[in-house]
Write a protein that holds these residues in place. Structure first.
Motif, PDB file in Angstrom:
ATOM      1  N   GLN A  36       0.753  -1.423   0.092  1.00  0.00           N
ATOM      2  CA  GLN A  36      -0.084  -0.183  -0.119  1.00  0.00           C
ATOM      3  C   GLN A  36       0.979   1.354   0.185  1.00  0.00           C
ATOM      4  N   LEU A  37       1.852   1.236   0.157  1.00  0.00           N
ATOM      5  CA  LEU A  37       2.775   2.456   0.295  1.00  0.00           C
ATOM      6  C   LEU A  37       2.948   3.267  -0.798  1.00  0.00           C
ATOM      7  N   PRO A  38       3.230   2.645  -2.056  1.00  0.00           N
ATOM      8  CA  PRO A  38       3.232   3.344  -3.128  1.00  0.00           C
ATOM      9  C   PRO A  38       1.938   4.015  -3.360  1.00  0.00           C
ATOM     10  N   PHE A  39       1.007   3.698  -3.170  1.00  0.00           N
ATOM     11  CA  PHE A  39      -0.340   4.361  -3.195  1.00  0.00           C
ATOM     12  C   PHE A  39      -1.026   5.406  -2.027  1.00  0.00           C
ATOM     13  N   TYR A  40       0.196   5.665  -1.337  1.00  0.00           N
ATOM     14  CA  TYR A  40      -0.167   6.391  -0.050  1.00  0.00           C
ATOM     15  C   TYR A  40      -0.836   7.804  -0.123  1.00  0.00           C
ATOM     16  N   GLY A  41      -0.713   8.542  -1.507  1.00  0.00           N
ATOM     17  CA  GLY A  41      -1.175   9.593  -1.790  1.00  0.00           C
ATOM     18  C   GLY A  41      -2.819   9.299  -2.196  1.00  0.00           C
ATOM     19  N   TRP A  42      -2.981   8.227  -2.932  1.00  0.00           N
ATOM     20  CA  TRP A  42      -4.247   7.964  -3.370  1.00  0.00           C
ATOM     21  C   TRP A  42      -5.034   7.671  -2.062  1.00  0.00           C
ATOM     22  N   PHE A  43      -4.528   6.980  -1.062  1.00  0.00           N
ATOM     23  CA  PHE A  43      -5.208   6.581   0.273  1.00  0.00           C
ATOM     24  C   PHE A  43      -5.548   7.883   1.087  1.00  0.00           C
ATOM     25  N   ASP A  44      -4.505   8.893   0.965  1.00  0.00           N
ATOM     26  CA  ASP A  44      -4.931  10.108   1.763  1.00  0.00           C
ATOM     27  C   ASP A  44      -5.760  10.728   1.097  1.00  0.00           C
ATOM     28  N   ASP A  45      -5.912  11.042  -0.274  1.00  0.00           N
ATOM     29  CA  ASP A  45      -6.788  11.749  -1.307  1.00  0.00           C
ATOM     30  C   ASP A  45      -8.305  11.216  -0.741  1.00  0.00           C
ATOM     31  N   HIS A  46      -8.572  10.005  -0.695  1.00  0.00           N
ATOM     32  CA  HIS A  46      -9.897   9.330  -0.735  1.00  0.00           C
ATOM     33  C   HIS A  46     -10.175   9.116   0.748  1.00  0.00           C
ATOM     34  N   GLY A  47      -9.378   9.490   1.792  1.00  0.00           N
ATOM     35  CA  GLY A  47      -9.784   9.239   3.162  1.00  0.00           C
ATOM     36  C   GLY A  47      -9.577   7.651   3.665  1.00  0.00           C
ATOM     37  N   HIS A  48      -8.619   7.057   3.146  1.00  0.00           N
ATOM     38  CA  HIS A  48      -8.447   5.886   3.501  1.00  0.00           C
ATOM     39  C   HIS A  48      -7.052   5.605   4.103  1.00  0.00           C
ATOM     40  N   LEU A  49      -6.524   6.637   4.513  1.00  0.00           N
ATOM     41  CA  LEU A  49      -5.305   6.413   4.997  1.00  0.00           C
ATOM     42  C   LEU A  49      -5.021   5.797   6.234  1.00  0.00           C
ATOM     43  N   TRP A  50      -5.959   5.213   6.898  1.00  0.00           N
ATOM     44  CA  TRP A  50      -6.125   4.477   7.885  1.00  0.00           C
ATOM     45  C   TRP A  50      -5.999   2.969   7.701  1.00  0.00           C
ATOM     46  N   TRP A  51      -5.970   2.455   6.390  1.00  0.00           N
ATOM     47  CA  TRP A  51      -5.850   1.295   5.883  1.00  0.00           C
ATOM     48  C   TRP A  51      -4.353   0.936   5.970  1.00  0.00           C
ATOM     49  N   VAL A  52      -3.456   1.970   5.580  1.00  0.00           N
ATOM     50  CA  VAL A  52      -2.109   1.805   5.543  1.00  0.00           C
ATOM     51  C   VAL A  52      -1.597   1.717   7.042  1.00  0.00           C
ATOM     52  N   TRP A  53      -2.149   2.571   8.059  1.00  0.00           N
ATOM     53  CA  TRP A  53      -1.678   2.374   9.272  1.00  0.00           C
ATOM     54  C   TRP A  53      -2.255   1.103  10.009  1.00  0.00           C
ATOM     55  N   THR A  54      -3.132   0.793   9.815  1.00  0.00           N
ATOM     56  CA  THR A  54      -3.852  -0.703  10.225  1.00  0.00           C
ATOM     57  C   THR A  54      -3.025  -1.705   9.855  1.00  0.00           C
ATOM     58  N   CYS A  55      -2.511  -1.646   8.567  1.00  0.00           N
ATOM     59  CA  CYS A  55      -1.529  -2.944   8.209  1.00  0.00           C
ATOM     60  C   CYS A  55      -0.296  -2.764   9.072  1.00  0.00           C
ATOM     61  N   LEU A  56       0.498  -1.510   9.260  1.00  0.00           N
ATOM     62  CA  LEU A  56       1.531  -1.490   9.975  1.00  0.00           C
ATOM     63  C   LEU A  56       1.069  -1.646  11.644  1.00  0.00           C
ATOM     64  N   ALA A  57       0.130  -1.416  12.113  1.00  0.00           N
ATOM     65  CA  ALA A  57      -0.231  -1.891  13.489  1.00  0.00           C
ATOM     66  C   ALA A  57      -0.401  -3.246  13.768  1.00  0.00           C
ATOM     67  N   GLY A  58      -0.874  -3.924  12.352  1.00  0.00           N
ATOM     68  CA  GLY A  58      -0.933  -5.380  12.744  1.00  0.00           C
ATOM     69  C   GLY A  58       0.331  -6.166  12.593  1.00  0.00           C
ATOM     70  N   ALA A  59       1.351  -5.582  11.886  1.00  0.00           N
ATOM     71  CA  ALA A  59       2.655  -6.001  11.829  1.00  0.00           C
ATOM     72  C   ALA A  59       3.205  -5.780  13.224  1.00  0.00           C
ATOM     73  N   GLY A  60       3.297  -4.674  13.894  1.00  0.00           N
ATOM     74  CA  GLY A  60       3.803  -4.506  14.949  1.00  0.00           C
ATOM     75  C   GLY A  60       3.052  -5.329  16.113  1.00  0.00           C
ATOM     76  N   LEU A  61       1.864  -5.393  16.080  1.00  0.00           N
ATOM     77  CA  LEU A  61       1.242  -6.310  17.099  1.00  0.00           C
ATOM     78  C   LEU A  61       1.700  -7.550  17.115  1.00  0.00           C
ATOM     79  N   GLY A  62       1.953  -8.111  15.749  1.00  0.00           N
ATOM     80  CA  GLY A  62       2.249  -9.524  15.413  1.00  0.00           C
ATOM     81  C   GLY A  62       3.638  -9.725  16.011  1.00  0.00           C
ATOM     82  N   LEU A  63       4.453  -8.622  15.952  1.00  0.00           N
ATOM     83  CA  LEU A  63       5.803  -8.874  16.601  1.00  0.00           C
ATOM     84  C   LEU A  63       5.613  -9.173  17.913  1.00  0.00           C
ATOM     85  N   ILE A  64       4.810  -8.475  18.628  1.00  0.00           N
ATOM     86  CA  ILE A  64       4.837  -8.744  20.021  1.00  0.00           C
ATOM     87  C   ILE A  64       3.909 -10.253  20.240  1.00  0.00           C
ATOM     88  N   GLY A  65       3.262 -10.421  19.387  1.00  0.00           N
ATOM     89  CA  GLY A  65       2.520 -11.809  19.349  1.00  0.00           C
ATOM     90  C   GLY A  65       3.711 -12.835  19.094  1.00  0.00           C
TER      91      GLY A  65
END
Length: 92
Positions: A36-65
């Protein structure tokens, strides 16, 4: 109101490749973040930026897991090897 009591005993928890499952899920979350990183601008323009950060949070919590289930797995193996001790018998 009467207290609820179970009619039968709870089944044993299923044991499987827990470390591999959590590791696989973490890898998937991180790959989704990278895709999703290459499409950061598109996500930002359409109000879906939380999708990118949700994936990063999932990866971070997965490391704790991963850290947690590896420790749990090691503790279970130690308990199986030392059946004569209090950990193996569940005594306090």
């Amino acid at each position: 109101m009467a207290k609820w009591t179970p009619k039968h005993e709870a089944p044993e928890p299923l044991e499987g490749p827990v470390v591999a499952t959590i590791t696989g899920g973490t890898v998937i979350w991180f790959v989704l973040f990278l895709v999703q990183l290459p499409f950061y601008g598109w996500f930002d323009d359409h109000g879906h930026l939380w999708w990118v950060w949700t994936c990063l949070a999932g990866a971070g919590l997965g490391l704790i897991g991963i850290w947690y289930v590896r420790g749990r797995d090691a503790a279970l193996k130690r308990a199986r090897q030392g059946d004569g001790g209090p950990e193996g018998q569940g005594a306090a």
